[in-house]
Design a protein around this motif. Structure first.
Motif, PDB file in Angstrom:
ATOM      1  N   HIS A   1      45.499 123.691   5.144  1.00 19.04           N
ATOM      2  CA  HIS A   1      45.514 123.963   3.709  1.00 19.04           C
ATOM      3  C   HIS A   1      46.209 122.826   2.957  1.00 19.04           C
ATOM      4  O   HIS A   1      45.764 122.398   1.882  1.00 19.04           O
ATOM      5  CB  HIS A   1      46.212 125.307   3.448  1.00 19.04           C
ATOM      6  N   ALA A   2      47.294 122.309   3.530  1.00 16.57           N
ATOM      7  CA  ALA A   2      48.020 121.195   2.892  1.00 16.57           C
ATOM      8  C   ALA A   2      47.090 119.994   2.732  1.00 16.57           C
ATOM      9  O   ALA A   2      47.036 119.374   1.660  1.00 16.57           O
ATOM     10  CB  ALA A   2      49.256 120.824   3.717  1.00 16.57           C
ATOM     11  N   VAL A   3      46.336 119.687   3.789  1.00 21.46           N
ATOM     12  CA  VAL A   3      45.432 118.534   3.725  1.00 21.46           C
ATOM     13  C   VAL A   3      44.320 118.810   2.703  1.00 21.46           C
ATOM     14  O   VAL A   3      43.959 117.930   1.914  1.00 21.46           O
ATOM     15  CB  VAL A   3      44.852 118.226   5.131  1.00 21.46           C
TER      16      VAL A   3
ATOM     17  N   TYR B   1      46.254 111.080  12.344  1.00 19.46           N
ATOM     18  CA  TYR B   1      44.830 111.387  12.295  1.00 19.46           C
ATOM     19  C   TYR B   1      44.112 110.402  11.383  1.00 19.46           C
ATOM     20  O   TYR B   1      44.670 109.987  10.363  1.00 19.46           O
ATOM     21  CB  TYR B   1      44.593 112.774  11.672  1.00 19.46           C
ATOM     22  N   VAL B   2      42.864 110.061  11.750  1.00 11.86           N
ATOM     23  CA  VAL B   2      41.929 109.447  10.794  1.00 11.86           C
ATOM     24  C   VAL B   2      40.762 110.415  10.721  1.00 11.86           C
ATOM     25  O   VAL B   2      40.190 110.787  11.758  1.00 11.86           O
ATOM     26  CB  VAL B   2      41.466 108.043  11.252  1.00 11.86           C
ATOM     27  N   LEU B   3      40.432 110.847   9.516  1.00 11.55           N
ATOM     28  CA  LEU B   3      39.454 111.930   9.374  1.00 11.55           C
ATOM     29  C   LEU B   3      38.359 111.567   8.374  1.00 11.55           C
ATOM     30  O   LEU B   3      38.619 110.881   7.374  1.00 11.55           O
ATOM     31  CB  LEU B   3      40.166 113.202   8.885  1.00 11.55           C
ATOM     32  N   PRO B   4      37.149 112.041   8.641  1.00 12.63           N
ATOM     33  CA  PRO B   4      36.063 111.819   7.679  1.00 12.63           C
ATOM     34  C   PRO B   4      36.175 112.846   6.540  1.00 12.63           C
ATOM     35  O   PRO B   4      36.745 113.929   6.732  1.00 12.63           O
ATOM     36  CB  PRO B   4      34.807 112.076   8.520  1.00 12.63           C
ATOM     37  N   PRO B   5      35.621 112.534   5.361  1.00 10.65           N
ATOM     38  CA  PRO B   5      35.769 113.455   4.223  1.00 10.65           C
ATOM     39  C   PRO B   5      35.109 114.818   4.457  1.00 10.65           C
ATOM     40  O   PRO B   5      35.470 115.793   3.802  1.00 10.65           O
ATOM     41  CB  PRO B   5      35.102 112.703   3.068  1.00 10.65           C
ATOM     42  N   GLU B   6      34.179 114.883   5.417  1.00  7.75           N
ATOM     43  CA  GLU B   6      33.513 116.172   5.712  1.00  7.75           C
ATOM     44  C   GLU B   6      34.513 117.234   6.149  1.00  7.75           C
ATOM     45  O   GLU B   6      34.214 118.431   6.119  1.00  7.75           O
ATOM     46  CB  GLU B   6      32.442 115.993   6.809  1.00  7.75           C
ATOM     47  N   ILE B   7      35.698 116.814   6.565  1.00 16.59           N
ATOM     48  CA  ILE B   7      36.713 117.788   6.998  1.00 16.59           C
ATOM     49  C   ILE B   7      37.042 118.754   5.844  1.00 16.59           C
ATOM     50  O   ILE B   7      37.349 119.923   6.070  1.00 16.59           O
ATOM     51  CB  ILE B   7      37.999 117.056   7.484  1.00 16.59           C
ATOM     52  N   PHE B   8      36.915 118.275   4.605  1.00 16.43           N
ATOM     53  CA  PHE B   8      37.271 119.129   3.459  1.00 16.43           C
ATOM     54  C   PHE B   8      36.319 120.321   3.327  1.00 16.43           C
ATOM     55  O   PHE B   8      36.725 121.396   2.901  1.00 16.43           O
ATOM     56  CB  PHE B   8      37.300 118.314   2.156  1.00 16.43           C
ATOM     57  N   ASP B   9      35.048 120.126   3.716  1.00 19.23           N
ATOM     58  CA  ASP B   9      34.097 121.244   3.650  1.00 19.23           C
ATOM     59  C   ASP B   9      34.514 122.334   4.635  1.00 19.23           C
ATOM     60  O   ASP B   9      34.401 123.520   4.342  1.00 19.23           O
ATOM     61  CB  ASP B   9      32.675 120.769   3.983  1.00 19.23           C
ATOM     62  N   GLU B  10      34.958 121.905   5.819  1.00 20.42           N
ATOM     63  CA  GLU B  10      35.398 122.891   6.817  1.00 20.42           C
ATOM     64  C   GLU B  10      36.686 123.577   6.358  1.00 20.42           C
ATOM     65  O   GLU B  10      36.828 124.797   6.482  1.00 20.42           O
ATOM     66  CB  GLU B  10      35.624 122.216   8.177  1.00 20.42           C
ATOM     67  N   LEU B  11      37.612 122.798   5.814  1.00 22.36           N
ATOM     68  CA  LEU B  11      38.892 123.377   5.376  1.00 22.36           C
ATOM     69  C   LEU B  11      38.681 124.363   4.232  1.00 22.36           C
ATOM     70  O   LEU B  11      39.403 125.354   4.107  1.00 22.36           O
ATOM     71  CB  LEU B  11      39.859 122.266   4.942  1.00 22.36           C
ATOM     72  N   ALA B  12      37.653 124.092   3.414  1.00 19.86           N
ATOM     73  CA  ALA B  12      37.407 124.923   2.232  1.00 19.86           C
ATOM     74  C   ALA B  12      36.976 126.342   2.602  1.00 19.86           C
ATOM     75  O   ALA B  12      36.961 127.229   1.755  1.00 19.86           O
ATOM     76  CB  ALA B  12      36.339 124.268   1.351  1.00 19.86           C
ATOM     77  N   ARG B  13      36.632 126.563   3.879  1.00 24.67           N
ATOM     78  CA  ARG B  13      36.282 127.927   4.293  1.00 24.67           C
ATOM     79  C   ARG B  13      37.510 128.814   4.404  1.00 24.67           C
ATOM     80  O   ARG B  13      37.401 130.028   4.540  1.00 24.67           O
ATOM     81  CB  ARG B  13      35.566 127.895   5.649  1.00 24.67           C
TER      82      ARG B  13
ATOM     83  N   GLN C   1      44.360 126.069   9.883  1.00 19.35           N
ATOM     84  CA  GLN C   1      44.744 125.005  10.804  1.00 19.35           C
ATOM     85  C   GLN C   1      43.823 123.796  10.676  1.00 19.35           C
ATOM     86  O   GLN C   1      42.596 123.935  10.671  1.00 19.35           O
ATOM     87  CB  GLN C   1      44.695 125.521  12.252  1.00 19.35           C
ATOM     88  N   LEU C   2      44.429 122.607  10.623  1.00 19.93           N
ATOM     89  CA  LEU C   2      43.649 121.368  10.624  1.00 19.93           C
ATOM     90  C   LEU C   2      42.852 121.259  11.921  1.00 19.93           C
ATOM     91  O   LEU C   2      41.694 120.828  11.928  1.00 19.93           O
ATOM     92  CB  LEU C   2      44.609 120.174  10.469  1.00 19.93           C
TER      93      LEU C   2
END
Ligand code: G1P
Length: 292
Positions: free
Chosen positions: A115-117, A210-222, A232-233
């Protein structure tokens, strides 16, 4: 040096409960190892990787304002201290970021690292980015995050720093299911947050880089809840495996777990023994202590 990664996210909203009462009013990221706060080491690490924009995800409380004043010291105080001696000036400048380099966003509720990310999504935008957890103090050359960025430049996708931990400690970490190994790089086939030792796919654990692609935000948004009822990240990263390349990197260098008291003290000792100005004194003191 302009690198492949321009922005870093620093989740600094934690309450620092393990260091109470020291952290009653002080953010744990401002606890010093010798004379530099943990946050400064993490920022220096990011800058050494060519990262220019530092995004701090803070809590709502006074910790946020203390971090802000540490990072953006008022000009009059800066001038007063730096004017005292060239050495003080250098020490002050070492912690200074160029204007505009530090950005802040608030995590209103402590809902977990994921959530923080996610709270940083607008400031990060549609580009790959780094995440650094300042509790994990990395003493590496090249800097730990620079090593991850170098792998990212080859592989794209996600890259996490990993380290073998004692089997009984897997429940403190995100643990990977390792695939093909190539030197220090290992393919990530699966990720589990804080598994019990008997359920852990390995002992190879994610440490806070971590190095993360921006697509991670779509998953976190769930906003899916995982271990400990938190967003959890690790769970969001696990969803990207198979969609995007994902690798672990055993970074070259040392890691101190400054989220634990013993690790924090180990970091003090490690850095003190590297500091030529105080090394001999500290060694003498340690010998005395061992005799008491
Ligand atoms: C976080 C992550 C975990 C990772 C660890 C590294 O856990 O959730 O996957 O292994 O950082 O320090 P925390 O230490 O916040 O419980």
């Amino acid at each position: 040096m302009a690198g492949a990664i321009r922005k870093a996210v620093f989740p600094v909203a934690g309450l620092g409960t393990r260091f109470l009462p020291a952290t009653r009013a002080l953010p744990k990221e401002l606890l010093p190892i010798i004379d530099r706060p943990l946050i400064d080491y993490a920022i220096a690490e990011a800058r050494a990787a060519g990262i220019e924009t530092m995004i701090f995800v803070t809590g709502l409380d006074s910790n946020a304002s203390q971090l802000r004043s540490h990072l953006n010291l008022p000009a009059d105080r800066m001038a007063a201290l730096a004017g005292k001696s060239a050495e003080l000036g250098r020490a002050m400048a070492a912690a200074d970021l160029p204007p505009g380099a530090a950005q802040f966003v608030t995590q209103e509720e402590p809902l977990g690292l994921g959530h923080a990310v996610w709270c940083a999504r607008e400031l990060v935008g549609d580009e790959p980015f780094a995440v650094l957890l300042p509790d994990d103090l990395m003493d590496c050359d090249p800097s730990a995050i620079a090593q991850l960025v170098a792998v990212f430049e080859e592989t794209g996708g996600g890259v996490v720093a990993v380290e073998d931990v004692p089997k009984e400690d897997t429940q403190r970490y995100g643990v990977i299911d390792p695939g093909a190994v190539e030197g220090r790089r290992v393919e990530v086939r699966g990720l589990v947050e804080k598994p019990r030792p008997e359920d852990a796919p390995s002992t190879l654990s994610v440490i806070g880089r971590y190095v993360l692609p921006p697509e991670i935000f779509d998953e976190l948004a769930r906003f899916e809840r995982g271990a400990g009822g938190e967003i959890q990240l690790t769970d969001a990263m696990a969803k990207l495996i198979g969609v995007t390349p994902f690798h672990g990197l055993r970074t070259v260098g040392r890691r101190f777990d400054c989220g634990s008291k013993a690790g924090f003290i180990a970091a003090q000792i490690g850095f003190a023994l590297k500091d030529t100005e105080i090394r001999d004194d500290v060694l003498r003191q340690m010998e005395t202590e061992l005799r008491v």
